[in-house]
Design a protein around this motif. Structure first.
Motif, PDB file in Angstrom:
ATOM      1  N   ASN A 155       0.863  -1.179   0.000  1.00  0.00           N
ATOM      2  CA  ASN A 155       0.000   0.000   0.000  1.00  0.00           C
ATOM      3  C   ASN A 155       0.900   1.229   0.000  1.00  0.00           C
ATOM      4  N   ILE A 156       0.711   2.111  -0.952  1.00  0.00           N
ATOM      5  CA  ILE A 156       1.525   3.320  -1.050  1.00  0.00           C
ATOM      6  C   ILE A 156       0.588   4.515  -0.988  1.00  0.00           C
ATOM      7  N   GLU A 157       0.743   5.329   0.079  1.00  0.00           N
ATOM      8  CA  GLU A 157      -0.199   6.408   0.372  1.00  0.00           C
ATOM      9  C   GLU A 157       0.537   7.744   0.503  1.00  0.00           C
ATOM     10  N   PRO A 158       0.442   8.612  -0.504  1.00  0.00           N
ATOM     11  CA  PRO A 158       1.042   9.948  -0.346  1.00  0.00           C
ATOM     12  C   PRO A 158       0.388  10.672   0.821  1.00  0.00           C
ATOM     13  N   PHE A 159       1.206  11.332   1.651  1.00  0.00           N
ATOM     14  CA  PHE A 159       0.635  11.966   2.838  1.00  0.00           C
ATOM     15  C   PHE A 159       1.196  13.352   3.130  1.00  0.00           C
ATOM     16  N   ALA A 160       2.283  13.735   2.498  1.00  0.00           N
ATOM     17  CA  ALA A 160       2.868  15.049   2.797  1.00  0.00           C
ATOM     18  C   ALA A 160       3.609  15.569   1.576  1.00  0.00           C
ATOM     19  N   GLU A 161       3.604  16.886   1.430  1.00  0.00           N
ATOM     20  CA  GLU A 161       4.330  17.510   0.331  1.00  0.00           C
ATOM     21  C   GLU A 161       5.618  18.136   0.855  1.00  0.00           C
ATOM     22  N   ASP A 162       6.645  18.011   0.062  1.00  0.00           N
ATOM     23  CA  ASP A 162       7.945  18.579   0.414  1.00  0.00           C
ATOM     24  C   ASP A 162       8.341  19.578  -0.663  1.00  0.00           C
ATOM     25  N   LEU A 163       8.960  20.667  -0.244  1.00  0.00           N
ATOM     26  CA  LEU A 163       9.497  21.653  -1.181  1.00  0.00           C
ATOM     27  C   LEU A 163      11.013  21.539  -1.192  1.00  0.00           C
ATOM     28  N   MET A 164      11.591  21.489  -2.378  1.00  0.00           N
ATOM     29  CA  MET A 164      13.034  21.338  -2.513  1.00  0.00           C
ATOM     30  C   MET A 164      13.618  22.561  -3.210  1.00  0.00           C
ATOM     31  N   TYR A 165      14.706  23.048  -2.637  1.00  0.00           N
ATOM     32  CA  TYR A 165      15.353  24.264  -3.126  1.00  0.00           C
ATOM     33  C   TYR A 165      16.805  23.980  -3.488  1.00  0.00           C
ATOM     34  N   VAL A 166      17.326  24.795  -4.391  1.00  0.00           N
ATOM     35  CA  VAL A 166      18.761  24.746  -4.673  1.00  0.00           C
ATOM     36  C   VAL A 166      19.458  25.572  -3.602  1.00  0.00           C
ATOM     37  N   ALA A 167      20.313  24.915  -2.834  1.00  0.00           N
ATOM     38  CA  ALA A 167      20.995  25.564  -1.718  1.00  0.00           C
ATOM     39  C   ALA A 167      22.448  25.844  -2.070  1.00  0.00           C
ATOM     40  N   VAL A 168      22.917  27.006  -1.605  1.00  0.00           N
ATOM     41  CA  VAL A 168      24.321  27.394  -1.812  1.00  0.00           C
ATOM     42  C   VAL A 168      24.872  27.902  -0.489  1.00  0.00           C
ATOM     43  N   ALA A 169      26.182  27.969  -0.404  1.00  0.00           N
ATOM     44  CA  ALA A 169      26.806  28.520   0.800  1.00  0.00           C
ATOM     45  C   ALA A 169      26.465  29.999   0.936  1.00  0.00           C
ATOM     46  N   ALA A 170      26.491  30.468   2.172  1.00  0.00           N
ATOM     47  CA  ALA A 170      26.121  31.863   2.427  1.00  0.00           C
ATOM     48  C   ALA A 170      27.036  32.845   1.704  1.00  0.00           C
ATOM     49  N   ASN A 171      28.297  32.452   1.475  1.00  0.00           N
ATOM     50  CA  ASN A 171      29.244  33.353   0.803  1.00  0.00           C
ATOM     51  C   ASN A 171      29.360  33.073  -0.697  1.00  0.00           C
ATOM     52  N   HIS A 172      28.504  32.223  -1.220  1.00  0.00           N
ATOM     53  CA  HIS A 172      28.517  31.925  -2.656  1.00  0.00           C
ATOM     54  C   HIS A 172      27.980  33.141  -3.424  1.00  0.00           C
ATOM     55  N   PRO A 173      28.522  33.449  -4.601  1.00  0.00           N
ATOM     56  CA  PRO A 173      28.028  34.597  -5.378  1.00  0.00           C
ATOM     57  C   PRO A 173      26.529  34.531  -5.666  1.00  0.00           C
ATOM     58  N   PHE A 174      25.987  33.305  -5.812  1.00  0.00           N
ATOM     59  CA  PHE A 174      24.557  33.158  -6.093  1.00  0.00           C
ATOM     60  C   PHE A 174      23.692  33.699  -4.950  1.00  0.00           C
ATOM     61  N   SER A 175      24.238  33.709  -3.720  1.00  0.00           N
ATOM     62  CA  SER A 175      23.440  34.150  -2.569  1.00  0.00           C
ATOM     63  C   SER A 175      23.100  35.639  -2.654  1.00  0.00           C
ATOM     64  N   ARG A 176      23.885  36.385  -3.496  1.00  0.00           N
ATOM     65  CA  ARG A 176      23.642  37.829  -3.651  1.00  0.00           C
ATOM     66  C   ARG A 176      23.184  38.181  -5.060  1.00  0.00           C
ATOM     67  N   GLN A 177      23.055  37.139  -5.884  1.00  0.00           N
ATOM     68  CA  GLN A 177      22.747  37.371  -7.295  1.00  0.00           C
ATOM     69  C   GLN A 177      21.264  37.101  -7.559  1.00  0.00           C
TER      70      GLN A 177
END
Length: 291
Positions: A155-177
């Motif tokens: 029995n396979i029962e979906p029960f919760a939704e998850d949100l997934m994000y692209v994570a970068v280090a706090a000092n990565h250029p993307f964090s300010r871009q």
């Protein structure tokens, strides 16, 4: 329970023998006999009677006070015994994928044990495919997995939704871009999970949906290692928000904005198709569905 005390307190509270008899589903003579027997046992009259009312005298006040306390103890004793006899107990073998098992499941288990301390959970953390296989082999009772599965004996029962994000280090250029290009994403080192992981499946789908073709990928077998690697600047990764809440709050990780993000996925409960469930299993499934 001491029926003399129950009858006595009911008469006092109803202030009438007839009303007390009706409340207790007894005859009025039977109520009178209980009161007389109690007064004989105590050695004095407890009630002042008239055609219009029944009232406590001083001795009755003392007996009524202690009778209520005694009856309260009786009631609590019965509740505790009933609770013990009907309480969910015994072993419960639970499997979970890394994202759910390491970052959501511990608090759920803690909450469950507060109310059901006789349940003895055994936790297995593996990737989603491995958890499903352990359920099929009857080595686990309940699995919580990511991704899509289908099996005739499950029995396979979906029960919760998850949100997934692209994570970068706090000092990565993307964090300010604010405007990150497809080429910039493709040129990054992507840290991904191993085959069979629900997080890996989500990442592969994301690459396909966003038509990203990263030239450099590193494969790690643990969400925790991936998080630490991203924090240290080794690369970037697609991670569950559940898994990175602490790092986002502390500021060591940052999530980027990009069209098509966040990625949405479902967590599912996996159980074998069986004619019955233990009470411990029923309790845990209820907690999952309320999560």
């Amino acid at each position: 329970m001491d029926h003399q005390l129950l009858v006595f307190t009911t008469v006092v509270e109803k202030e009438n023998f007839s009303r007390a008899a009706e409340e207790l589903h007894m005859t009025q003579p039977a109520v009178s006999q209980y009161i007389q027997a109690l007064e004989q046992q105590i050695g004095t009259r407890l009630l002042e009677r008239s055609n219009k009312f029944v009232r406590l005298n001083m001795a009755g006040e003392i007996v009524y006070h202690h009778a209520k306390e005694i009856l309260g103890h009786y009631t609590r004793m019965q509740y505790l015994v009933d609770d013990l006899m009907n309480k969910a107990s015994g072993n419960l073998f639970i499997g979970a994928s890394y994202s759910f098992g390491e970052y959501v499941l511990p608090q759920m288990i803690s909450n469950m044990l507060e109310d059901y301390p006789l349940i003895k959970p055994s936790i297995t953390i593996r990737n989603s495919k491995r958890i499903v296989n352990l359920i099929i082999k009857n080595e686990l009772e309940i699995g919580i997995v990511e991704g899509e599965f289908n099996h005739q004996s499950l029995n396979i029962e979906p029960f919760a939704e998850d949100l997934m994000y692209v994570a970068v280090a706090a000092n990565h250029p993307f964090s300010r871009q604010k405007n990150i290009t497809k080429q910039e994403l493709e040129s990054e080192t992507w840290i991904i999970r191993e085959e069979g992981s629900g997080t890996r499946e989500a990442a592969d789908k994301m690459f396909k949906t966003l038509t990203l073709n990263p030239t450099n990928k590193m494969e790690f077998g643990s969400t925790q290692i991936i998080k630490e690697s991203v924090e240290s600047g080794i690369g970037i990764s697609l991670l569950s928000k559940w898994a990175i809440q602490r790092e986002l709050s502390s500021g060591t990780l940052h999530v980027i904005e990009y069209e098509g993000l966040p990625v949405r996925r479902k967590f599912s409960i996996v159980t074998r198709t069986v004619p019955f469930q233990t009470k411990a299993m029923e309790i845990f499934l209820k907690l999952l569905r309320e999560q």
